[in-house]
Design a protein around this motif. Structure first.
Motif: not given
Length: 222
Positions: A71-80, A82-88
């Motif tokens: 990912f670009a932009g955001g951060n790890l917490q925002l990505m989790r 948004w798209l959940g904890l089952d992705l790396v």
């Protein structure tokens, strides 16, 4: 027995990398802003990424692959969130698109993956069936490439890191595909093309996305 037939075996290590951007208004899908506004463009980015992830999860029901989101932009917490904890998740890092793709491939191969495919989220024609075909082909060819109508590509698959494919490319232009193919031919790489598909980058491309949504609704209602 070819490697596709070994898809459930431990030795088969196929990996998919999704390149996307956190949907922050004003910083994503900027070419859509004149038609959709900051928020509308960000929402399109959000929806298209979610659609791509849904297709990957559909693929994982039948094909043994691992997956990560760069990912670009955001951060790890925002990505989790948004798209959940089952992705790396991994940040794309610095550099141009070629630098970032080469880095992600290097990481994947160094971690023991044997066939790696990168996709973006701008092309709604990239569905689970097409991805299954791409993984089948990457077992047999040095390079699998999905041509985009605009002269770029929406998918690239490799069995080893080939840094030359990502150097001295005019990213974001109509020359990307041809420049990449020219390098592949100089290196005598075996290659195969997937069907040519359209990206959704400009307001005039929106009907492509609207048709995808319509098909989804029809499939759901059936």
């Amino acid at each position: 027995m070819n490697c596709w037939a070994l898809k459930s075996a431990e030795k088969l290590k196929q990996h998919l990398i999704i390149f996307t951007r956190y949907p922050e208004p004003g910083k994503t899908k900027t070419r859509m802003i004149p038609a959709l506004g900051d928020l509308g463009a960000a929402n399109l980015q959000k929806q298209m990424t979610e659609y791509t992830v849904s297709q990957v999860k559909e693929l994982q029901k039948t094909v043994y692959i691992s997956c990560e989101v760069r990912f670009a932009g955001g951060n790890l917490q925002l990505m989790r969130d948004w798209l959940g904890l089952d992705l790396v998740y991994q940040p794309q890092g610095e550099g141009d698109l070629g630098d970032r793709m080469a880095r992600s491939l290097s990481d994947a191969f160094q971690s023991g993956r044997e066939q790696v495919i990168i996709i973006g989220t701008d092309c709604p024609g990239v569905n689970s069936q097409l991805l299954a075909k791409a993984f089948e082909q990457v077992c047999n060819y040095d390079l699998v490439i999905g041509p985009a109508i605009d002269g770029g590509y929406y998918l690239i698959g490799l069995r080893q890191l080939i840094p030359n494919l990502f150097a001295n490319i005019d990213w974001g232009t109509s020359q990307v595909l041809q420049q990449t193919v020219n390098i592949a031919e100089k290196l005598n790489l075996s290659k195969i093309y997937l069907p040519a598909l359209s990206d959704v980058d400009y307001p005039e491309d929106l009907p492509i996305w609207e048709q995808t949504i319509q098909r989804q609704m029809e499939n759901f209602s059936n």
